[in-house]
Design a protein around this motif. Structure first.
Motif, PDB file in Angstrom:
ATOM      1  N   GLN A 155      -8.357  -1.307  -6.774  1.00 58.45           N
ATOM      2  CA  GLN A 155      -9.460  -0.340  -6.692  1.00 58.45           C
ATOM      3  C   GLN A 155     -10.384  -0.661  -5.517  1.00 58.45           C
ATOM      4  O   GLN A 155     -10.780   0.233  -4.755  1.00 58.45           O
ATOM      5  CB  GLN A 155     -10.247  -0.352  -8.005  1.00 58.45           C
ATOM      6  N   THR A 207      -3.664   5.249   2.168  1.00 61.74           N
ATOM      7  CA  THR A 207      -4.914   5.712   1.556  1.00 61.74           C
ATOM      8  C   THR A 207      -5.211   4.974   0.261  1.00 61.74           C
ATOM      9  O   THR A 207      -6.293   5.121  -0.290  1.00 61.74           O
ATOM     10  CB  THR A 207      -4.832   7.222   1.246  1.00 61.74           C
ATOM     11  N   GLU A 208      -4.254   4.174  -0.191  1.00 64.99           N
ATOM     12  CA  GLU A 208      -4.405   3.550  -1.512  1.00 64.99           C
ATOM     13  C   GLU A 208      -3.639   2.233  -1.572  1.00 64.99           C
ATOM     14  O   GLU A 208      -2.524   2.110  -1.064  1.00 64.99           O
ATOM     15  CB  GLU A 208      -3.870   4.510  -2.583  1.00 64.99           C
ATOM     16  N   SER A 209      -4.246   1.243  -2.204  1.00 70.02           N
ATOM     17  CA  SER A 209      -3.563  -0.018  -2.476  1.00 70.02           C
ATOM     18  C   SER A 209      -2.712   0.127  -3.731  1.00 70.02           C
ATOM     19  O   SER A 209      -3.137   0.728  -4.720  1.00 70.02           O
ATOM     20  CB  SER A 209      -4.582  -1.137  -2.703  1.00 70.02           C
ATOM     21  N   GLN A 231     -10.246   3.669   2.376  1.00 74.79           N
ATOM     22  CA  GLN A 231     -10.758   5.028   2.546  1.00 74.79           C
ATOM     23  C   GLN A 231     -11.984   5.061   3.449  1.00 74.79           C
ATOM     24  O   GLN A 231     -12.153   5.987   4.251  1.00 74.79           O
ATOM     25  CB  GLN A 231     -11.051   5.631   1.166  1.00 74.79           C
ATOM     26  N   VAL A 271       0.858  -1.189   0.000  1.00 69.15           N
ATOM     27  CA  VAL A 271       0.000   0.000   0.000  1.00 69.15           C
ATOM     28  C   VAL A 271       0.892   1.237   0.000  1.00 69.15           C
ATOM     29  O   VAL A 271       2.107   1.147   0.210  1.00 69.15           O
ATOM     30  CB  VAL A 271      -0.950   0.028   1.230  1.00 69.15           C
ATOM     31  N   THR A 278      -8.588  -0.062  -2.141  1.00 67.99           N
ATOM     32  CA  THR A 278      -8.498   1.380  -1.891  1.00 67.99           C
ATOM     33  C   THR A 278      -9.807   1.925  -1.338  1.00 67.99           C
ATOM     34  O   THR A 278      -9.817   2.719  -0.381  1.00 67.99           O
ATOM     35  CB  THR A 278      -8.116   2.125  -3.180  1.00 67.99           C
TER      36      THR A 278
END
Length: 474
Positions: free
Chosen positions: A459, A256-258, A466, A245, A462
């Protein structure tokens, strides 16, 4: 009384439901990230109580011992070993009385912990697996282990630094590592000889793995197999310095994001799929037990599995063949990396009396002493987390009997500590791992290309990260 964030509890109830199908996460009854060695499902330690009894005055006016309740998820032989260690501690002194209680799987134990927080009927010590690190910190339910370490001026130099690194967030050790393992490669030295391969020179790169598998694949033998587990992907990425990540694997700041669809990840899954498509690798699904059975039956020549299974794997050869062990392979152009530790750690909960928390710290120090870590290692196959345990005669004797374990120790020590090898920390790890495993299945079964499958997984992960971050206010 310190309460857990209620919104966080509600949000993570769904997460923990997803975790029940994950494994140290998979169908083999062990953790996806370094699971237990030979846990007998349904076999629990002798104690069945769910809360510590109130301290009663001792006869003769003596002060009653401080009661400490530990909840854990180690069944079978692992739980019995914990019981033996608890008995030794209780017999060693009279001021503290510890009770260890098996609470089922990790997710079941954590759900029970959450339900107990308001009533204070829960444990003072909670065992949580590595994937639960972010959640345990965000829950605000713990007293960081660093508090006790600083107050006690406790020397951490005796511990394996690569193991401590995983459980360190914001330069603070929140829990004490306890049951620790990593992933290594196992191979059949007899099949190597029969295939014209050097049994003392196992493959070290992806390309060498392909060539070895080509040589091995004949006469009913397939070169390699490894289970569809997210932990395998996580380890292969860390071994080439790639993160799972963003934001430094969630360590520089909360993820905040994979980035499981990175170039390194796509190349890794493409390599895995190419082995399966070329019939150089068997796809045996998600259960590592199925892979271990195929290895024991000499249907495959190479496999990946946790170090906690080493003794089981060597014994399963039953003298029919010699088991070799080696570091995990990496691409020829890989950046500096290594393995991520798996397993679990011990937390001290902050809704219990200070006296019980301090007593818990004394017990944890006992459990992590060289003598007890030697005992734990010999009886379970997990790493000692203290370096001095390797000097214990019983550990030296075990190393002589199972020299393959030296590979695991050497691989741990060869690992360079960076954000990739420290491992990812996210509050939705159970769901993330399920999504990665779904993606690997889709790619191997030709439903999507490796890139398409990993793009979709990234996607979805993520989005879950979040949502989690909003729930805990990050």
């Amino acid at each position: 009384m310190v309460k857990m964030n209620k919104k966080l509890c509600l949000s993570l109830l769904a997460v923990l439901t997803a975790w029940t199908t994950a494994a140290c996460g998979s169908g083999n009854g062990t953790s996806n990230n370094g699971g237990a060695a030979n846990p007998a499902a349904g076999s629990a330690p002798s104690s069945a109580s769910s809360s510590a009894p109130a301290a009663q005055p001792a006869s003769g006016g003596d002060k009653a011992p401080v009661k400490v309740l530990m909840w854990h998820y180690m069944g079978g032989n692992l739980g019995k070993t914990i019981d033996q260690m608890v008995e030794k501690f209780n017999a060693s002194q009279k001021d503290i009385k510890v009770e260890a209680v098996y609470q089922g799987s990790y997710d079941e134990a954590l759900n029970k912990m959450k339900a107990s927080m308001d009533s204070k009927s829960g444990p003072t010590i909670m065992q949580a697996n590595d994937g639960g690190t972010r959640y345990m910190v965000d829950s605000k339910a713990i007293t960081p282990m660093q508090n006790f370490i600083d107050e006690d001026k406790y020397d951490l130099s005796q511990y394996e630094q690569n193991i401590l690194a995983y459980y360190t967030l914001d330069n603070k050790l929140n829990s004490m590592p306890f049951n620790t393992s990593n992933l290594i490669m196992y191979y059949n030295k007899n099949l190597f000889k029969a295939a014209g391969l050097d049994p003392n020179k196992p493959p070290a790169t992806f390309e060498e793995m392909r060539k070895a598998s080509q040589a091995l694949t004949k006469n009913g033998v397939t070169g390699i197999s490894f289970s569809i587990e997210s932990w395998n992907i996580e380890q292969l990425l860390a071994n080439q310095g790639a993160e799972f990540v963003n934001n430094g694997n969630g360590r520089t700041s909360p993820a905040t994001e994979s980035i499981v669809n990175s170039e390194a990840a796509v190349k890794t899954l493409t390599w895995w799929k190419s082995l399966v498509d070329s019939k150089l690798a068997l796809n045996l699904g998600r259960k590592v037990d199925d892979v271990k059975k195929a290895f024991a039956a000499e249907q495959i020549g190479l496999m990946f599995a946790t170090t906690a299974s080493l003794r089981e794997i060597v014994n399963s050869a039953n003298g029919k063949f010699e088991v070799g062990t080696a570091f995990l392979p990496k691409p020829d152009d890989a950046k500096e990396g290594g393995v991520v530790v798996g397993g679990g750690s011990l937390y001290i909960l902050n809704n219990q009396p200070k006296e019980a928390q301090k007593a818990s710290w004394e017990f944890i120090k006992f459990m992590l002493s060289p003598e007890q870590q030697a005992f734990w290692h010999i009886n379970t196959g997990y790493f000692p987390v203290t370096k001095k345990a390797y000097e214990h005669p019983s550990v030296k004797e075990n190393m002589d009997k199972f020299p393959q374990f030296k590979t695991a120790v050497d691989q741990l020590h060869a690992t360079k500590i960076n954000k990739a090898t420290q491992g990812a920390v996210i509050g939705v790890f159970p769901e993330a791992r399920q999504l990665v495993e779904n993606a690997v299945e889709e790619a191997l079964n030709n439903k999507k290309s490796p890139k398409e499958a990993l793009d979709a997984a990234a996607q979805n992960i993520t989005a879950k990260i979040q949502t989690y971050n909003k729930t805990v206010g990050k």
